[in-house]
Write a protein that holds these residues in place. Structure first.
Motif, PDB file in Angstrom:
ATOM      1  N   LYS A 186      51.380  37.595  51.606  1.00 49.01           N
ATOM      2  CA  LYS A 186      51.628  39.043  51.417  1.00 49.01           C
ATOM      3  C   LYS A 186      50.386  39.855  51.036  1.00 49.01           C
ATOM      4  O   LYS A 186      50.238  40.983  51.497  1.00 49.01           O
ATOM      5  CB  LYS A 186      52.734  39.264  50.378  1.00 49.01           C
ATOM      6  CG  LYS A 186      54.131  39.002  50.926  1.00 49.01           C
ATOM      7  CD  LYS A 186      55.184  39.224  49.855  1.00 49.01           C
ATOM      8  CE  LYS A 186      56.558  38.784  50.317  1.00 49.01           C
ATOM      9  NZ  LYS A 186      57.498  38.691  49.199  1.00 49.01           N
ATOM     10  N   PRO A 187      49.468  39.328  50.190  1.00 47.71           N
ATOM     11  CA  PRO A 187      48.289  40.136  49.885  1.00 47.71           C
ATOM     12  C   PRO A 187      47.518  40.575  51.140  1.00 47.71           C
ATOM     13  O   PRO A 187      46.938  41.658  51.159  1.00 47.71           O
ATOM     14  CB  PRO A 187      47.442  39.215  49.006  1.00 47.71           C
ATOM     15  CG  PRO A 187      48.466  38.393  48.301  1.00 47.71           C
ATOM     16  CD  PRO A 187      49.537  38.135  49.327  1.00 47.71           C
ATOM     17  N   ILE A 188      47.537  39.760  52.184  1.00 44.98           N
ATOM     18  CA  ILE A 188      46.837  40.157  53.416  1.00 44.98           C
ATOM     19  C   ILE A 188      47.576  41.330  54.070  1.00 44.98           C
ATOM     20  O   ILE A 188      46.962  42.242  54.622  1.00 44.98           O
ATOM     21  CB  ILE A 188      46.671  38.943  54.358  1.00 44.98           C
ATOM     22  CG1 ILE A 188      45.666  37.972  53.718  1.00 44.98           C
ATOM     23  CG2 ILE A 188      46.203  39.368  55.744  1.00 44.98           C
ATOM     24  CD1 ILE A 188      45.525  36.642  54.386  1.00 44.98           C
ATOM     25  N   VAL A 189      48.906  41.317  53.968  1.00 41.26           N
ATOM     26  CA  VAL A 189      49.717  42.431  54.498  1.00 41.26           C
ATOM     27  C   VAL A 189      49.403  43.715  53.719  1.00 41.26           C
ATOM     28  O   VAL A 189      49.106  44.768  54.303  1.00 41.26           O
ATOM     29  CB  VAL A 189      51.229  42.106  54.381  1.00 41.26           C
ATOM     30  CG1 VAL A 189      52.082  43.283  54.844  1.00 41.26           C
ATOM     31  CG2 VAL A 189      51.565  40.845  55.172  1.00 41.26           C
ATOM     32  N   TYR A 190      49.421  43.622  52.399  1.00 44.50           N
ATOM     33  CA  TYR A 190      49.171  44.797  51.556  1.00 44.50           C
ATOM     34  C   TYR A 190      47.726  45.285  51.700  1.00 44.50           C
ATOM     35  O   TYR A 190      47.459  46.483  51.705  1.00 44.50           O
ATOM     36  CB  TYR A 190      49.486  44.482  50.093  1.00 44.50           C
ATOM     37  CG  TYR A 190      50.969  44.486  49.796  1.00 44.50           C
ATOM     38  CD1 TYR A 190      51.642  45.675  49.540  1.00 44.50           C
ATOM     39  CD2 TYR A 190      51.710  43.302  49.764  1.00 44.50           C
ATOM     40  CE1 TYR A 190      53.011  45.697  49.256  1.00 44.50           C
ATOM     41  CE2 TYR A 190      53.072  43.308  49.493  1.00 44.50           C
ATOM     42  CZ  TYR A 190      53.715  44.504  49.246  1.00 44.50           C
ATOM     43  OH  TYR A 190      55.067  44.522  48.984  1.00 44.50           O
ATOM     44  N   THR A 191      46.774  44.350  51.821  1.00 47.02           N
ATOM     45  CA  THR A 191      45.365  44.730  52.005  1.00 47.02           C
ATOM     46  C   THR A 191      45.197  45.578  53.261  1.00 47.02           C
ATOM     47  O   THR A 191      44.426  46.537  53.283  1.00 47.02           O
ATOM     48  CB  THR A 191      44.491  43.459  52.170  1.00 47.02           C
ATOM     49  OG1 THR A 191      44.619  42.690  50.989  1.00 47.02           O
ATOM     50  CG2 THR A 191      43.030  43.808  52.364  1.00 47.02           C
ATOM     51  N   THR A 192      45.910  45.194  54.311  1.00 50.44           N
ATOM     52  CA  THR A 192      45.812  45.939  55.574  1.00 50.44           C
ATOM     53  C   THR A 192      46.244  47.383  55.350  1.00 50.44           C
ATOM     54  O   THR A 192      45.602  48.323  55.838  1.00 50.44           O
ATOM     55  CB  THR A 192      46.688  45.269  56.661  1.00 50.44           C
ATOM     56  OG1 THR A 192      46.471  43.858  56.628  1.00 50.44           O
ATOM     57  CG2 THR A 192      46.340  45.791  58.042  1.00 50.44           C
ATOM     58  N   ALA A 193      47.305  47.571  54.556  1.00 57.21           N
ATOM     59  CA  ALA A 193      47.780  48.933  54.261  1.00 57.21           C
ATOM     60  C   ALA A 193      46.765  49.685  53.403  1.00 57.21           C
ATOM     61  O   ALA A 193      46.419  50.839  53.689  1.00 57.21           O
ATOM     62  CB  ALA A 193      49.133  48.874  53.559  1.00 57.21           C
ATOM     63  N   ILE A 194      46.249  49.026  52.362  1.00 53.22           N
ATOM     64  CA  ILE A 194      45.278  49.678  51.459  1.00 53.22           C
ATOM     65  C   ILE A 194      44.014  50.053  52.237  1.00 53.22           C
ATOM     66  O   ILE A 194      43.485  51.156  52.109  1.00 53.22           O
ATOM     67  CB  ILE A 194      44.900  48.740  50.271  1.00 53.22           C
ATOM     68  CG1 ILE A 194      46.133  48.370  49.432  1.00 53.22           C
ATOM     69  CG2 ILE A 194      43.802  49.357  49.406  1.00 53.22           C
ATOM     70  CD1 ILE A 194      46.814  49.484  48.682  1.00 53.22           C
ATOM     71  N   SER A 339      38.750  48.701  48.682  1.00 55.46           N
ATOM     72  CA  SER A 339      40.018  48.035  49.037  1.00 55.46           C
ATOM     73  C   SER A 339      40.150  46.717  48.285  1.00 55.46           C
ATOM     74  O   SER A 339      41.233  46.369  47.803  1.00 55.46           O
ATOM     75  CB  SER A 339      40.083  47.759  50.539  1.00 55.46           C
ATOM     76  OG  SER A 339      39.906  48.944  51.268  1.00 55.46           O
ATOM     77  N   ALA A 340      39.033  45.964  48.202  1.00 53.51           N
ATOM     78  CA  ALA A 340      39.059  44.673  47.499  1.00 53.51           C
ATOM     79  C   ALA A 340      39.412  44.887  46.028  1.00 53.51           C
ATOM     80  O   ALA A 340      40.193  44.125  45.446  1.00 53.51           O
ATOM     81  CB  ALA A 340      37.707  43.977  47.621  1.00 53.51           C
ATOM     82  N   TYR A 341      38.873  45.950  45.422  1.00 46.70           N
ATOM     83  CA  TYR A 341      39.138  46.209  44.008  1.00 46.70           C
ATOM     84  C   TYR A 341      40.607  46.597  43.785  1.00 46.70           C
ATOM     85  O   TYR A 341      41.255  46.100  42.851  1.00 46.70           O
ATOM     86  CB  TYR A 341      38.226  47.318  43.467  1.00 46.70           C
ATOM     87  CG  TYR A 341      38.483  47.584  41.993  1.00 46.70           C
ATOM     88  CD1 TYR A 341      37.904  46.784  41.019  1.00 46.70           C
ATOM     89  CD2 TYR A 341      39.342  48.605  41.587  1.00 46.70           C
ATOM     90  CE1 TYR A 341      38.165  46.988  39.671  1.00 46.70           C
ATOM     91  CE2 TYR A 341      39.610  48.820  40.236  1.00 46.70           C
ATOM     92  CZ  TYR A 341      39.017  48.005  39.282  1.00 46.70           C
ATOM     93  OH  TYR A 341      39.284  48.208  37.944  1.00 46.70           O
TER      94      TYR A 341
END
Length: 484
Positions: A186-194, A339-341
Motif C-alpha cells: 500500500k505505501p507504493i499506492v499512496y506514494t503514487t498519489a502523494i 514526497s518521500a518525507y
C-alpha cells in the motif's frame, strides 16, 4: 537419533525421567548434530555472495573456486546474530500456533501430512521439534521465514536470512520467494498519489465498491473487496487510510486518484523487480514480490527519495592482496524529497498510532521510524517492513506452500512485527545509534486545518495541524462551521 528421541519422550511422559533429564539428553544430542552440520555464519548470505560472484567472475577475469580470492562483504555479524534470534523466536511461536490449529483439524492435518502414508504420532512429534521433519512434508507443515536489513543510504546488505536456520536449504526466501505482499504494498499506492500532488488530508469514502478481476481461468468476474475488520465508515483521509490499513480507501486511491498503470510504474521505479499487474486490485498487494525489493523500496522513504541498489560485496582482492574490484553504491533519485518525507510521516503514524504500534510499547523500540504490516487473504503471508533513518528491515513469515494458512488472525502485527521490533531495538542498541529525526525539506509546511472537513478553518472549527507539500494545501474555507 530419532528412535532415541521417541524413547526419551515416552520415558518423560511416563514419568520415568524428569523434564530436566529429558531436556539434558536432548541437548547432548543436538550438540552432536550441530557439530556435523555446521554451516558457518549467515549461510544464506554466503550462498547469495557465491551466486553473485559466479555472475561476476567472467567480467573480472577470475575463477572464484581456484584463484584464492578474498571477498569483503557488507554483512554485520552482530546484526545477523540479532536477526537470527528474533526470526527464530517468531517462527517457533508461529509453528506452535500452526501445530495447534492442524492438530485440532483432523481433516486438514491428515491431507497436509499425508497421514495415509506417515504415522500421525511421528509427524506430530516432528512438528513439535523432537526430531527432523520428513523432507516431503516440509513445504506444507513447516512455518518458514525470511529477513533482510539494509543500510538505506548505501543499499549495503547488513543482515540476510533466507529460511529457517534449523532447516537450512538452497532456497533463499529473502531474494527468491515471490509472495503476495498484501498491505505492505500500500505505501507504493499512496506514494503514487502523494507524488502526483494529492495531500495527506485528501478524503475518500470508506465504502464498498465493485471491482472487475481476472479469475484463475482468465475470465473477468466481479469482486467486492472488504476491510480487514469488516467495517465501513464515511470520508477518510489518506493518512487515516494507511494508519488503519483500510482496504476500501486504498482501492479508491487507485479507482479515483491514480490509475493502476501509474502505481505499477512507481513500483518499478522504486526497485520492485517482479511483474506488478496493472489492475485495480493492485491496491491490495495481489501481485507477488521479493522481500528484498520491498525493504529496498521502503529504504527510499528513509533516504529522501533516493534508491540505492542492494549489494553484498564491497571489495574483491586476489591472493596477493591486490584489489581486483571495489564496489560503490549505485544510487538513483526515484521520488521527490518532499514526497518521500510525507510518505515517511504517514508510515510514522502507522508505527506510532496504527497497526505497527505494538513495536513501541511491547518491544521498547522508540526511535523515529516508519513501517507497515502486511497480511494476505486467509493469513497465508505475514509481513512487517519498516525503517529508521539509519536502518531498513523487513520480515516475511509463512509456509512455503501458499495454500497453507498461518491461521485465523495471524496477521502482520501478530506474526511478523515482533521479529522486526526485536531486531530494530537490538540493532540500534548494539550499534549505539542515536534517535534521529527524518530531515524535513523546506517545501513541506505545517498548516492548520478543520479537523472535520480538512479545509481551512473558521473561528468555529476544531483545528488540527497537518503537513503539506507547498501548493497542495487546502484553499477552500470550511463550509460546515460558518463564521459568526
Amino acid at each position: 537419533h530419532y528412535k532415541r528421541n521417541v524413547v526419551l519422550r515416552v520415558m518423560r511422559d511416563e514419568k520415568f525421567i524428569t523434564k530436566d533429564m529429558y531436556s539434558e539428553a536432548r541437548v547432548i544430542e543436538s550438540e552432536n548434530i550441530s557439530k556435523t552440520s555446521a554451516k558457518g555464519t549467515a549461510p544464506y548470505f554466503t550462498e547469495y555472495i557465491r551466486r553473485t560472484m559466479e555472475k561476476e567472475d567472467d567480467r573480472l577475469g577470475v575463477n572464484i573456486y581456484r584463484d584464492g580470492l578474498k571477498i569483503y562483504t557488507t554483512l554485520d555479524t552482530r546484526l545477523q546474530t540479532i536477526a537470527e534470534k528474533a526470526l527464530m523466536d517468531a517462527i517457533k511461536r508461529n509453528q506452535e500456533k500452526l501445530n495447534q490449529r492442524l492438530f485440532n483439524d483432523q481433516e486438514e492435518f491428515s491431507k497436509l501430512a499425508y497421514l495415509s502414508i506417515f504415522s500421525e504420532d511421528t509427524v506430530k512429534m516432528m512438528m513439535q521439534g523432537d526430531s527432523t521433519l520428513y523432507k516431503d512434508l516440509r513445504n506444507k507443515l513447516l512455518v518458514q521465514g525470511a529477513f533482510v536489513a539494509l543500510d538505506p543510504e548505501t543499499g549495503a546488505i547488513l543482515a540476510m536470512i533466507g529460511g529457517r536456520p534449523d532447516y537450512h536449504d538452497q532456497y533463499n526466501r529473502a531474494v527468491q520467494a515471490k509472495r503476495q505482499p498484501g498491505s505492505v504494498f500500500k505505501p507504493i499506492v499512496y506514494t503514487t498519489a502523494i507524488d502526483n500532488g494529492y495531500p495527506v488530508s485528501k478524503q475518500l469514502l470508506n465504502q464498498p465498491l465493485v471491482l472487475r478481476v481476472l479469475n484463475a481461468a482468465g475470465e473477468w468476474e466481479k469482486w467486492m473487496p472488504r476491510n480487514y475488520d469488516g467495517t465501513t465508515s464515511g470520508l477518510t483521509t489518506l493518512r487515516e487510510g494507511i494508519r488503519k490499513s483500510i482496504n476500501l480507501v486504498a482501492v479508491r486511491v487507485v479507482k479515483e486518484l491514480v490509475p493502476a498503470g501509474e502505481v505499477r510504474s512507481m513500483a518499478k521505479r522504486m526497485g520492485i523487480t517482479t511483474d506488478i499487474r496493472a489492475v485495480d486490485a493492485i491496491a491490495l498487494g495481489t501481485s507477488e514480490v521479493y522481500l528484498i525489493d520491498v525493504v529496498n523500496a521502503y529504504s527510499a522513504f528513509a533516504n529522501k527519495g533516493v534508491l540505492s541498489q542492494p549489494f553484498g560485496i564491497t571489495k574483491v582482492e586476489d591472493r596477493y592482496g591486490n584489489i581486483i574490484k571495489e564496489y560503490e553504491p549505485i544510487r538513483e533519485e526515484v521520488l521527490r524529497e518532499e514526497s518521500a518525507y510525507v510518505m515517511t510521516s504517514m508510515l510514522q503514524t502507522v508505527m506510532d498510532a496504527g497497526t505497527g504500534g505494538s513495536a513501541r510499547w511491547r518491544h521498547n523500540f522508540y526511535h523515529p521510524a516508519g513501517g507497515k504490516t502486511g497480511t494476505t487473504q486467509n493469513w497465508t503471508d505475514a509481513w512487517f517492513v519498516g525503517f529508521s533513518k539509519q536502518l531498513a528491515a523487513g520480515v516475511w513469515i509463512g509456509v512455503d506452500d501458499p495454500v497453507v494458512s498461518l491461521g485465523a488472525s495471524q496477521d502482520g502485527s501478530r506474526a511478523a512485527l515482533p521479529a522486526w521490533a526485536k531486531f530494530m531495538a537490538g540493532a540500534h542498541d548494539t550499534l549505539r545509534l542515536k534517535r534521529q529525526k527524518f530531515d524535513r525539506p523546506d517545501k513541506v509546511i505545517d498548516v492548520g486545518i478543520c479537523a472535520i472537513t480538512k479545509d481551512l478553518p473558521t473561528n468555529l472549527c476544531e483545528v488540527e495541524t497537518e503537513i503539506f507539500i507547498k501548493d497542495t494545501e487546502p484553499t477552500r474555507i470550511c463550509k460546515v462551521h460558518r463564521r459568526n
